[in-house]
Design a protein around this motif. Sequence first.
Motif, mmCIF file in Angstrom:
data_model
loop_
_atom_site.group_PDB
_atom_site.id
_atom_site.type_symbol
_atom_site.label_atom_id
_atom_site.label_comp_id
_atom_site.label_asym_id
_atom_site.label_seq_id
_atom_site.Cartn_x
_atom_site.Cartn_y
_atom_site.Cartn_z
ATOM 1 N N ILE A 97 -3.211 -39.159 -73.433
ATOM 2 C CA ILE A 97 -3.283 -40.521 -73.497
ATOM 3 C C ILE A 97 -4.695 -40.866 -73.472
ATOM 4 O O ILE A 97 -5.156 -42.001 -74.046
ATOM 5 C CB ILE A 97 -2.447 -40.868 -72.358
ATOM 6 C CG1 ILE A 97 -2.402 -42.623 -72.606
ATOM 7 C CG2 ILE A 97 -2.961 -40.485 -71.057
ATOM 8 C CD1 ILE A 97 -1.563 -43.072 -73.591
ATOM 9 N N THR A 98 -5.455 -39.992 -72.789
ATOM 10 C CA THR A 98 -6.850 -40.400 -72.733
ATOM 11 C C THR A 98 -7.630 -40.446 -74.008
ATOM 12 O O THR A 98 -8.364 -41.312 -74.508
ATOM 13 C CB THR A 98 -7.613 -39.444 -71.567
ATOM 14 O OG1 THR A 98 -7.164 -39.402 -70.455
ATOM 15 C CG2 THR A 98 -9.239 -39.965 -71.679
ATOM 16 N N GLU A 99 -7.585 -39.250 -74.714
ATOM 17 C CA GLU A 99 -7.885 -39.327 -76.198
ATOM 18 C C GLU A 99 -7.502 -40.452 -77.161
ATOM 19 O O GLU A 99 -8.287 -40.853 -77.944
ATOM 20 C CB GLU A 99 -7.607 -38.037 -76.829
ATOM 21 C CG GLU A 99 -8.229 -36.740 -76.214
ATOM 22 C CD GLU A 99 -7.933 -35.172 -76.645
ATOM 23 O OE1 GLU A 99 -8.491 -34.427 -76.195
ATOM 24 O OE2 GLU A 99 -7.072 -35.486 -77.588
ATOM 25 N N TYR A 100 -6.232 -40.694 -76.787
ATOM 26 C CA TYR A 100 -5.632 -41.844 -77.524
ATOM 27 C C TYR A 100 -6.297 -43.090 -77.225
ATOM 28 O O TYR A 100 -6.839 -43.867 -78.379
ATOM 29 C CB TYR A 100 -4.102 -41.703 -77.303
ATOM 30 C CG TYR A 100 -3.634 -42.978 -78.095
ATOM 31 C CD1 TYR A 100 -3.097 -42.988 -79.422
ATOM 32 C CD2 TYR A 100 -3.209 -44.375 -77.179
ATOM 33 C CE1 TYR A 100 -2.536 -44.024 -80.172
ATOM 34 C CE2 TYR A 100 -2.681 -45.270 -78.167
ATOM 35 C CZ TYR A 100 -2.243 -45.195 -79.488
ATOM 36 O OH TYR A 100 -1.645 -46.140 -80.084
ATOM 37 N N LEU A 101 -6.563 -43.451 -76.122
ATOM 38 C CA LEU A 101 -7.034 -44.705 -75.752
ATOM 39 C C LEU A 101 -8.604 -44.925 -76.020
ATOM 40 O O LEU A 101 -9.108 -45.804 -75.951
ATOM 41 C CB LEU A 101 -7.102 -44.958 -74.237
ATOM 42 C CG LEU A 101 -5.283 -45.358 -73.774
ATOM 43 C CD1 LEU A 101 -5.157 -45.505 -72.428
ATOM 44 C CD2 LEU A 101 -4.715 -46.178 -74.636
ATOM 45 N N VAL A 102 -9.373 -43.469 -76.182
ATOM 46 C CA VAL A 102 -10.606 -44.014 -76.366
ATOM 47 C C VAL A 102 -11.021 -44.226 -78.021
ATOM 48 O O VAL A 102 -11.955 -45.103 -77.955
ATOM 49 C CB VAL A 102 -11.223 -42.308 -76.595
ATOM 50 C CG1 VAL A 102 -12.825 -42.315 -76.974
ATOM 51 C CG2 VAL A 102 -11.198 -41.666 -75.034
ATOM 52 N N ASP A 103 -10.178 -44.059 -78.658
ATOM 53 C CA ASP A 103 -10.288 -44.806 -80.009
ATOM 54 C C ASP A 103 -10.058 -46.161 -80.061
ATOM 55 O O ASP A 103 -8.719 -46.437 -79.764
ATOM 56 C CB ASP A 103 -9.168 -44.006 -81.046
ATOM 57 C CG ASP A 103 -9.691 -44.437 -82.615
ATOM 58 O OD1 ASP A 103 -10.504 -45.421 -82.578
ATOM 59 O OD2 ASP A 103 -9.030 -43.804 -83.391
ATOM 60 N N PRO A 104 -10.981 -47.158 -80.341
ATOM 61 C CA PRO A 104 -10.755 -48.546 -80.086
ATOM 62 C C PRO A 104 -9.740 -49.178 -81.174
ATOM 63 O O PRO A 104 -8.965 -49.921 -80.819
ATOM 64 C CB PRO A 104 -12.026 -49.140 -80.492
ATOM 65 C CG PRO A 104 -12.662 -48.066 -81.344
ATOM 66 C CD PRO A 104 -12.229 -46.944 -80.593
ATOM 67 N N TRP A 105 -9.573 -48.458 -82.175
ATOM 68 C CA TRP A 105 -8.301 -48.876 -83.219
ATOM 69 C C TRP A 105 -7.174 -48.534 -82.708
ATOM 70 O O TRP A 105 -6.144 -49.308 -83.135
ATOM 71 C CB TRP A 105 -8.616 -48.201 -84.464
ATOM 72 C CG TRP A 105 -9.896 -48.455 -85.351
ATOM 73 C CD1 TRP A 105 -11.091 -47.788 -85.429
ATOM 74 C CD2 TRP A 105 -10.133 -49.702 -85.570
ATOM 75 N NE1 TRP A 105 -12.013 -48.599 -86.098
ATOM 76 C CE2 TRP A 105 -11.625 -49.686 -86.205
ATOM 77 C CE3 TRP A 105 -9.515 -51.139 -85.899
ATOM 78 C CZ2 TRP A 105 -12.382 -50.907 -86.777
ATOM 79 C CZ3 TRP A 105 -10.371 -52.155 -86.207
ATOM 80 C CH2 TRP A 105 -11.483 -51.910 -86.669
ATOM 81 N N ASN A 106 -6.897 -47.519 -81.773
ATOM 82 C CA ASN A 106 -5.551 -47.376 -81.406
ATOM 83 C C ASN A 106 -5.107 -48.508 -80.444
ATOM 84 O O ASN A 106 -4.137 -48.901 -80.324
ATOM 85 C CB ASN A 106 -5.639 -45.923 -80.489
ATOM 86 C CG ASN A 106 -5.429 -44.577 -81.663
ATOM 87 O OD1 ASN A 106 -5.169 -44.959 -82.627
ATOM 88 N ND2 ASN A 106 -6.069 -43.847 -81.133
ATOM 89 N N VAL A 107 -6.010 -48.844 -79.692
ATOM 90 C CA VAL A 107 -5.966 -50.114 -78.697
ATOM 91 C C VAL A 107 -5.828 -51.316 -79.386
ATOM 92 O O VAL A 107 -4.915 -52.063 -79.105
ATOM 93 C CB VAL A 107 -7.273 -50.252 -77.640
ATOM 94 C CG1 VAL A 107 -6.902 -51.586 -77.011
ATOM 95 C CG2 VAL A 107 -7.550 -49.053 -77.151
ATOM 96 N N ASN A 108 -6.238 -51.450 -80.531
ATOM 97 C CA ASN A 108 -6.067 -52.667 -81.507
ATOM 98 C C ASN A 108 -4.618 -52.609 -81.951
ATOM 99 O O ASN A 108 -3.938 -53.433 -81.884
ATOM 100 C CB ASN A 108 -7.005 -52.510 -82.586
ATOM 101 C CG ASN A 108 -6.539 -53.596 -83.724
ATOM 102 O OD1 ASN A 108 -5.750 -53.584 -84.423
ATOM 103 N ND2 ASN A 108 -7.626 -54.337 -83.931
#
Length: 833
Positions: free
Chosen positions: A464-475
């Motif tokens: 989940i940390t690697e996922y949230l690092v990418d700003p496009w995933n947060v978008n």
Amino acid sequence: MISGEPLPCSSHSLDRLSNDNKGANFNGPLGFPSTASKRYDRIDFNQAGSLTDDERTLLNAAAEGSLEDLKSLIHQHLFYCRYVDLNCSDSLDRTALSLAIINGHVEIVKFLLSDDIDGLSLGDSLFYAIQTEAYEVIELLLEKDPQTSLRVQPGTTSPFEPGLTPFKLASHKNNYRILSILYRFSHRLSFSEDELIIDEKLDTYSWDAVVDRLLHYRARASPAFMLLMYNEKGMAWDPVNASMDLFGELKQLSMREREVEAAYLKMASTCEEFAVELLNEVKSSSELADLMRYSLSSDNTMTSGDSDTNISNKEDLFSNNHANKNLLKPIEKAVQYEMKDFVTSDNAQLALIYIQKGKLFRRVKGYKALCTQVFLGCIYPLLTIAFMIAPNSSVGRLLQNPTVKFWCWIMSEIYFVCILIANTILIQYSEGANDHLSYVLVAGGFWILGKLIQEVKEIANQSITEYLVDPWNVNDLITIVTYSMYIVLRALHESSPDHNLRDGGGWDYLQVSDACIAIAYVLVHFRILEILRVERTFGPLQVSLERMARDAISFMVILLIIFLAFSSGLCELFTPYGPGHGCTCNSTAHCNASLPLVQVWNITQDENILPACVACRKLNDDEQQTTSLLDSLLGIWWTTFGYGDPRKWYIISNCPETFVLQEVVGFFIVAVYHFTVIIVLFNMLIAMMSNSFQTTQDDSVREWKFYRTHLWLKLVSNKITRLPPMNIVPEMKHIKKSLRWFAKLFTKLWRKMRRTRNNSGNGDIYQNDGTTTGPNGAGGGGGGSTTNHINLTRRRNAEAVISSPEDERYEKVLRLIVLRYVKKKVLRDEMVI
């Protein structure tokens, strides 16, 4: 036998000279006082005390390589029983053995290490031998004493760093030959499960622990050390993967220990340079394919995973499943650790582009290829249907091509944006309150559902940390949440009994849903920016945009603190003079406080009638912006951009009296704010953004290649297979798995019911060992044979993994590039083996 201890012949012993060298100049060849120099007070470096004439002769003979003088001296002392300290040292604590090693006199070293001489201490001689790269001397010293526990102790005058070991020093010098000699004599580099604790006796962040960590990781970052471990341990120390993993550790340590960040980053750069040099030793397409785990004869795509797929060649079946599991694994790991030099190197990019184009677009080029890609992207729903029905057909396999998936991704986003734009146009030309749930946006909800499935798969494939690092995933997450809230809130609004229209309250279902869909609109349009990473023109611009956005976010923290500081000061200064705080121009004894405050100073002529109270400040909008904290924040924000007149904030002009102190302080606060924010901070923000933009432009190709690789890996590694909304339809393999699961469940329940019925009807149908003797024979319908079959399958898979031809080819090409690397370094005199 010459001993370092005094001999019993004391009648011939010499008295030691008194230490009268104070004030002498230590400029002699061995650090002895020079009698010709001018005398003045200096520090006495000779902490070992004074030397006798024989000890001076011993040190001179060892330093100058005079073997005859040395033998003669020892011979005289042997026969005349004169005492000589073989471990005496000069002013720099260098013994005769150390001086011989430093000056390269091997014969002197051999003589001193011979069995005829007893009482000789080796001391730091091994460190001096490693420092001077005296290979023969190193072996002589290790044969005399392996010294596996040798370590520089703190608090000594040794010129070597505390905590240093011979193995670490050899690694720091990147000398493979010395490392191999030490390894042969059981010297090792100790490891710990916790990278912060090398020695458990030390405090984690003490000076000793930090220095010990630096020495440890500097040794591990040595290419010679990694090559030695690969030579000794084999594939367990794959130098490419080992250097990448160590790079990741060093980057984490650099962020954790900012005080020594530069040292860790330098080690990380060494690891990355080593990995790039190994990659550059690839000399053919087949070697590159074997190293990156892809095939030159296929499209290198994941198989459908369907066990019913008929593949005649078992080796091809294993190759497709196993090779694609590690497809472009070195590049993927380098992207994860942000090893930009490795990712953007020529060989890495060639491997990526070869996989990205696939067979189809390696043959089709130019405008014909572009038209084909756009066409296939437009019909991606049909390609998805073909892929789900027949994934191994010629049409179904098109969706496994990364380039085709990329254009399908583009068209999926474009279709979604077109739906949103169509809904906006319909709203403009529609009549009424527009409070119902838009059916166009409901259709767009299928894209949101598809995005949700896609994001769940991405989270399952990484932390989940690697996922949230990418700003496009947060978008994507915010888009999914806001769009879903719009649909839910509109549905609640239509089902509510009140069914009120927009009444200005701001928090009813209808108005919150309007805010949610507005945010979703913005984020959906932003999402297209990520796709532009692959284009040479827009890629560097987008990287610059992301960096400048990070600068702006960091800058906003400082700006918000300053906003809060000045606005709270203004609010505290002028709030007491606002309405409702009892500040009036006329005394409360001469005005009617029960009447509303008025703005005009007007004393009635009739003294029997009390006038209304007059507020100190006028009740217009500009002057009321500092009477509350929120109004002060908004007023300061907008005045920064030229809106409003801040001069009216600090003037209390509605009274005959003048509040000079308040007006001067208010003027000072407003002036300092404008100077700080507009002249200083905004120019600093411009400089920060300019620096980020210039940094990207100076290395635009490298930055573009790295971020483009990050995007292509999503498509190559099959993290994105079917695009929204087509991914909401389950694949055929998932349907078959579900049917098999239900069939197994039904069969299990049926057997249990049948076993219960038979057990109640005939108790002896079961034998004592619990096995059945029914019509299916022993084993109760083949349960035991099923278990044996599973175990046999597992063993076969394990054997297949061990004897994988892909692994064998990888090991072979890795051995080749290591040999080429070593030969090139030896040819350039950069390595000794």
